[in-house]
Design an enzyme around this catalytic site. Structure first.
Site, mmCIF file in Angstrom:
data_model
loop_
_atom_site.group_PDB
_atom_site.id
_atom_site.type_symbol
_atom_site.label_atom_id
_atom_site.label_comp_id
_atom_site.label_asym_id
_atom_site.label_seq_id
_atom_site.Cartn_x
_atom_site.Cartn_y
_atom_site.Cartn_z
ATOM 1 N N ASN A 9 34.350 37.552 49.903
ATOM 2 C CA ASN A 9 34.512 38.815 49.176
ATOM 3 C C ASN A 9 33.139 39.477 49.107
ATOM 4 O OD1 ASN A 9 34.945 40.865 47.360
ATOM 5 N ND2 ASN A 9 35.330 39.519 45.598
ATOM 6 N N LYS A 11 32.385 42.296 47.968
ATOM 7 C CA LYS A 11 32.248 43.171 46.784
ATOM 8 C C LYS A 11 31.645 44.520 47.174
ATOM 9 C CE LYS A 11 31.883 39.053 43.999
ATOM 10 N NZ LYS A 11 31.585 38.481 42.691
ATOM 11 N N HIS A 95 41.348 40.655 41.116
ATOM 12 C CA HIS A 95 40.053 39.994 40.943
ATOM 13 C C HIS A 95 39.572 40.202 39.510
ATOM 14 C CE1 HIS A 95 35.813 39.037 41.373
ATOM 15 N NE2 HIS A 95 36.146 38.383 42.473
ATOM 16 N N GLU A 97 36.804 40.902 38.294
ATOM 17 C CA GLU A 97 35.936 42.076 38.078
ATOM 18 C C GLU A 97 36.776 43.334 37.920
ATOM 19 O OE1 GLU A 97 33.402 41.456 41.464
ATOM 20 O OE2 GLU A 97 32.497 39.734 40.476
ATOM 21 N N GLU A 167 39.919 31.479 39.980
ATOM 22 C CA GLU A 167 38.510 31.834 39.820
ATOM 23 C C GLU A 167 38.162 31.885 38.337
ATOM 24 O OE1 GLU A 167 36.930 34.007 43.465
ATOM 25 O OE2 GLU A 167 37.828 35.523 42.184
ATOM 26 N N GLY A 173 29.659 34.410 40.164
ATOM 27 C CA GLY A 173 28.351 35.049 40.228
ATOM 28 C C GLY A 173 27.344 34.498 39.232
ATOM 29 N N SER A 213 30.984 30.694 42.484
ATOM 30 C CA SER A 213 29.723 30.095 42.904
ATOM 31 C C SER A 213 29.900 28.975 43.935
ATOM 32 C CB SER A 213 28.921 29.608 41.685
ATOM 33 O OG SER A 213 28.660 30.704 40.815
ATOM 34 N N GLY A 234 31.986 34.768 46.965
ATOM 35 C CA GLY A 234 31.328 36.060 46.748
ATOM 36 C C GLY A 234 29.920 36.048 47.333
ATOM 37 N N GLY A 235 28.936 35.810 46.479
ATOM 38 C CA GLY A 235 27.522 35.897 46.869
ATOM 39 C C GLY A 235 27.182 35.199 48.177
HETATM 40 C C1 PEP Z 1 34.200 36.152 43.847
HETATM 41 O O1 PEP Z 1 33.759 37.280 43.809
HETATM 42 O O2 PEP Z 1 35.421 36.029 44.071
HETATM 43 C C2 PEP Z 1 33.311 35.013 43.630
HETATM 44 C C3 PEP Z 1 33.838 33.836 43.526
HETATM 45 O O3 PEP Z 1 31.965 35.272 43.561
HETATM 46 P P1 PEP Z 1 30.753 34.175 43.621
HETATM 47 O O4 PEP Z 1 31.054 33.267 44.772
HETATM 48 O O5 PEP Z 1 29.522 35.005 43.838
HETATM 49 O O6 PEP Z 1 30.766 33.451 42.325
#
Ligand code: PEP
Length: 251
Positions: A9, A11, A95, A97, A167, A173, A213, A234-235
């Site tokens: 993702n 983002k 999601h 966010e 999640e 994040g 993460s 994500g990251g």
């Molecule tokens: C996400 O955005 O779905 C996510 C899990 O982000 P991160 O891996 O950065 O925690």
């Protein structure tokens, strides 16, 4: 029997030049990977450019969101048929966010899941508790409400295709990953809820990704858990090296 599915993702990151460069690197570094299904979710504006890069490869194109009406006076929104037209096969729905910053509710998530199926997109349906909810011992009550609310009136023929992403909001994040045992506990609860809603056979088919993460150094341990069928990243999906290492977790 469930093929792992690892999705990135991206983002609200990357310009067309940056996104196509990353996609090109991934197409090269992930060529030949067949034991894991792979996807990347760029921002809307770069979807056609990234679609052209990944076409014919094993990297699938995902969108990060959709609206539930196909077209019309909904300024700023993008619909399922438009995402299909841009080359997407999947769409992330609900999601945290979006729930946190854009007012998404179980009702709007339900409409979006139905719209995704109606457009022939496979939804990656995100659920997860906040830190406060976990500390109050409400993790599963929250996840159960989200799963039931999101899947309201969705028939088994569609539900069988869904990908669920667990999640925990406190792990997204933040650098704090759920322990494999914490993740497994909720994944198993989600699977038994799916079995109650749709029967064991369907529940055994549905892939449940973990997100929060995920990195190259924790993916292998997470993936050892019996009910973890992949990851939403994500990251660590914004760098070719780290996403490649995550997808190639089996070595
Ligand atoms: C996400 O955005 O779905 C996510 C899990 O982000 P991160 O891996 O950065 O925690």
């Amino acid at each position: 029997m469930r093929k792992p599915f690892i999705a990135g993702n991206w983002k609200m990151n990357l310009t067309t030049r940056e996104a196509t460069a990353l996609a090109k690197k991934l197409v090269e570094s992930l060529a030949g990977v067949t034991q894991v299904e792979i996807g990347i979710a760029p921002v809307y504006t770069v979807l056609p450019a990234v679609a052209a890069v990944v076409r014919g490869s094993n990297v699938q194109l995902l969108a990060q969101n959709l609206f539930w009406v196909d077209s019309g006076a909904y300024t700023g929104e993008v619909s399922g048929p438009m995402l299909k037209d841009a080359g997407c096969s999947h769409v992330i729905v609900g999601h945290s966010e979006r729930r946190q910053h854009f007012g998404e509710t179980d009702e709007s998530v339900n409409k979006k899941l139905k719209a995704a199926f109606a457009s022939g997109l496979v939804p990656i349906f995100c659920v997860g508790e906040t830190l406060a909810e976990r500390e109050q011992g409400r993790t599963f009550a929250v996840v159960e409400r989200q799963v039931k609310g999101g899947l309201q009136d969705i028939p088994a023929t569609d539900a069988a295709k869904i990908v669920v992403a667990y999640e925990p909001v406190w792990a997204i994040g933040t650098g704090k990953t759920a322990t494999p045992a914490q993740a497994q506990e909720v994944h198993a609860q989600i699977r038994s809820l799916l079995a109650r809603l749709y029967g064991q056979e369907l529940a055994d088919q549905v892939r449940i990704q973990y997100g929060g993460s995920v990195k190259a150094d924790n993916i292998a341990e997470l993936m050892q858990q019996p009910d973890l069928d992949g990851a939403l990243v994500g990251g660590a999906s914004l760098k070719a090296d780290s996403f490649t290492a995550i997808v190639r977790f089996q070595g």
